[in-house]
Design a protein around this motif. Structure first.
Motif, mmCIF file in Angstrom:
data_model
loop_
_atom_site.group_PDB
_atom_site.id
_atom_site.type_symbol
_atom_site.label_atom_id
_atom_site.label_comp_id
_atom_site.label_asym_id
_atom_site.label_seq_id
_atom_site.Cartn_x
_atom_site.Cartn_y
_atom_site.Cartn_z
ATOM 1 N N SER A 156 0.848 -1.181 0.000
ATOM 2 C CA SER A 156 0.000 0.000 0.000
ATOM 3 C C SER A 156 0.888 1.237 0.000
ATOM 4 N N VAL A 157 0.535 2.201 -0.832
ATOM 5 C CA VAL A 157 1.297 3.447 -0.923
ATOM 6 C C VAL A 157 0.337 4.605 -0.677
ATOM 7 N N GLY A 158 0.671 5.462 0.292
ATOM 8 C CA GLY A 158 -0.225 6.543 0.649
ATOM 9 C C GLY A 158 0.446 7.901 0.612
ATOM 10 N N LEU A 159 -0.348 8.909 0.303
ATOM 11 C CA LEU A 159 0.096 10.304 0.318
ATOM 12 C C LEU A 159 -0.550 10.960 1.531
ATOM 13 N N GLY A 160 0.252 11.614 2.377
ATOM 14 C CA GLY A 160 -0.288 12.142 3.615
ATOM 15 C C GLY A 160 0.130 13.557 3.938
ATOM 16 N N VAL A 161 -0.715 14.228 4.730
ATOM 17 C CA VAL A 161 -0.435 15.573 5.222
ATOM 18 C C VAL A 161 -0.551 15.544 6.749
ATOM 19 N N ARG A 162 0.049 16.527 7.388
ATOM 20 C CA ARG A 162 -0.003 16.588 8.844
ATOM 21 C C ARG A 162 -1.370 17.059 9.317
ATOM 22 N N ASP A 163 -1.869 16.417 10.365
ATOM 23 C CA ASP A 163 -3.106 16.805 11.037
ATOM 24 C C ASP A 163 -2.806 16.807 12.527
ATOM 25 N N ARG A 164 -2.359 17.947 13.049
ATOM 26 C CA ARG A 164 -1.923 18.083 14.444
ATOM 27 C C ARG A 164 -0.818 17.065 14.741
ATOM 28 N N LEU A 165 -1.049 16.140 15.660
ATOM 29 C CA LEU A 165 -0.021 15.150 15.959
ATOM 30 C C LEU A 165 -0.322 13.819 15.276
ATOM 31 N N SER A 166 -0.924 13.915 14.097
ATOM 32 C CA SER A 166 -1.220 12.749 13.279
ATOM 33 C C SER A 166 -0.826 13.047 11.840
ATOM 34 N N MET A 167 -0.866 12.015 11.017
ATOM 35 C CA MET A 167 -0.787 12.173 9.570
ATOM 36 C C MET A 167 -2.113 11.715 8.994
ATOM 37 N N ARG A 168 -2.635 12.483 8.052
ATOM 38 C CA ARG A 168 -3.918 12.177 7.442
ATOM 39 C C ARG A 168 -3.703 11.754 5.988
ATOM 40 N N TYR A 169 -4.227 10.591 5.625
ATOM 41 C CA TYR A 169 -4.129 10.118 4.242
ATOM 42 C C TYR A 169 -5.026 10.968 3.343
ATOM 43 N N VAL A 170 -4.469 11.491 2.248
ATOM 44 C CA VAL A 170 -5.281 12.189 1.251
ATOM 45 C C VAL A 170 -5.375 11.377 -0.035
ATOM 46 N N ASP A 171 -4.629 10.312 -0.120
ATOM 47 C CA ASP A 171 -4.759 9.381 -1.250
ATOM 48 C C ASP A 171 -4.085 8.077 -0.864
ATOM 49 N N CYS A 172 -4.544 6.981 -1.464
ATOM 50 C CA CYS A 172 -3.965 5.672 -1.163
ATOM 51 C C CYS A 172 -4.114 4.765 -2.375
ATOM 52 N N GLN A 173 -3.023 4.094 -2.730
ATOM 53 C CA GLN A 173 -3.022 3.136 -3.831
ATOM 54 C C GLN A 173 -2.539 1.789 -3.293
ATOM 55 N N ARG A 174 -3.116 0.700 -3.809
ATOM 56 C CA ARG A 174 -2.785 -0.626 -3.296
ATOM 57 C C ARG A 174 -2.237 -1.520 -4.395
ATOM 58 N N GLY A 175 -1.313 -2.397 -4.000
ATOM 59 C CA GLY A 175 -0.777 -3.393 -4.905
ATOM 60 C C GLY A 175 -1.721 -4.572 -5.020
ATOM 61 N N PRO A 176 -1.321 -5.624 -5.738
ATOM 62 C CA PRO A 176 -2.209 -6.758 -5.984
ATOM 63 C C PRO A 176 -2.339 -7.738 -4.823
ATOM 64 N N ALA A 177 -1.636 -7.505 -3.721
ATOM 65 C CA ALA A 177 -1.670 -8.459 -2.608
ATOM 66 C C ALA A 177 -3.088 -8.636 -2.070
ATOM 67 N N ALA A 178 -3.414 -9.861 -1.714
ATOM 68 C CA ALA A 178 -4.740 -10.154 -1.167
ATOM 69 C C ALA A 178 -4.901 -9.548 0.222
ATOM 70 N N ILE A 179 -3.778 -9.402 0.934
ATOM 71 C CA ILE A 179 -3.790 -8.808 2.270
ATOM 72 C C ILE A 179 -3.118 -7.449 2.182
ATOM 73 N N SER A 180 -3.790 -6.403 2.671
ATOM 74 C CA SER A 180 -3.212 -5.071 2.627
ATOM 75 C C SER A 180 -3.580 -4.317 3.901
ATOM 76 N N LEU A 181 -2.971 -3.155 4.075
ATOM 77 C CA LEU A 181 -3.268 -2.338 5.242
ATOM 78 C C LEU A 181 -4.678 -1.774 5.142
ATOM 79 N N ASN A 182 -5.376 -1.746 6.252
ATOM 80 C CA ASN A 182 -6.749 -1.234 6.286
ATOM 81 C C ASN A 182 -6.732 0.282 6.444
#
Length: 268
Positions: free
Chosen positions: A117-143
């Motif tokens: 899984s490949v994600g693009l993120g921006v800062r949200d206070r003391l977190s990172m917020r995903y603004v886009d996410c792309q996934r590979g062909p694996a049957a199991i990936s990050l939720n």
């Protein structure tokens, strides 16, 4: 350090000596931030618990936000959900992130090559917020998907952000993390300092089981330009299908090359 790394209470979001900080506004925004993918509908007492606020205060805030359209009260359940006024705001915010559209082909290519899984993120206070996410062909990936929030201090994505942000912003982040948990701060500070050096020396930050025991990830930070703040791109997967060695040897060169093409892409 607990999950409060990603959940600051409203009174903790700004220094008390800052006379320009509006606590009431911060509390209202904290109420909105209490909602998430797994918390789509919340009652006042649930919001109060999530925000660390008195229920009487939350009742006034939810009433105001409902009147303005930022919350919607569902009579059948006695709970609130995010309102339509937020849809307009989020659409405008995401629409301004043209970097998502530009970055998507490169992120997709890395996800396919690394089977992760490949994600693009921006800062949200003391977190990172995903603004886009792309996934590979694996049957199991990050939720994780667009809108997901992860730790700023323990995730590879967050560490990469810290590595490329300004010295002033980094000092502010460090102050907030220290105030959040003074006892855990020295060890966390050492890890973040290593991450900054790691990004400089090998081109990425790593988090192998530090954000979650079952997740391995690397990330690269960059400056998109065009008045946008720094961003970071991560590449990760459950450890059962991808280990740190594969990410470093196979995915890292591809990720660095992809992110290099995004540096300054939005112009001056």
């Amino acid at each position: 350090m607990s999950d409060r790394l990603t959940e600051l209470e409203p009174d903790e979001t700004g220094p008390k000596e800052d006379r320009h900080f509006v606590t009431a506004l911060a509390r209202g925004l904290a109420v909105l931030a209490a909602f998430g993918r797994d918390r789509r509908m919340l009652a006042n007492h649930e919001i109060a618990e999530a925000c660390g606020l008195p229920r009487s205060t939350v009742s006034r805030l939810t009433h105001t936000l409902t009147t303005l359209g930022y919350l919607h009260y569902v009579e059948e359940t006695g709970r609130y959900r995010l309102g339509s006024a937020l849809i307009a705001l989020s659409s405008v915010a995401l629409g301004g992130l043209d970097v998502r559209r530009i970055a998507r082909p490169a992120l997709r290519a890395v996800a396919q090559a690394a089977n992760a899984s490949v994600g693009l993120g921006v800062r949200d206070r003391l977190s990172m917020r995903y603004v886009d996410c792309q996934r590979g062909p694996a049957a199991i990936s990050l939720n994780l998907d667009t809108g997901s929030r992860i730790s700023l201090a323990r995730s590879a994505m967050g560490r990469a952000y810290i590595a490329v942000c300004s010295e002033r912003e980094r000092a502010q982040i460090y102050d907030e993390l220290c105030a959040l948990d003074p006892l855990a701060w020295p060890a966390l500070r050492d890890g973040l300092d290593r991450a900054v050096a790691e990004h400089r020396e090998i081109g990425c930050c790593t988090s192998f089981g530090e954000w979650q025991d079952t997740v391995s990830a690397i990330a690269v930070g960059f400056h998109p330009g065009g008045g946008l703040p720094p961003m970071s791109v991560n590449c990760g997967a459950p450890t059962v299908i991808t280990d740190g060695r594969f990410l470093m040897e196979v995915a890292r060169p591809k990720l660095i090359e992809a992110v290099r093409g995004l540096e300054g892409v939005m112009g001056a």
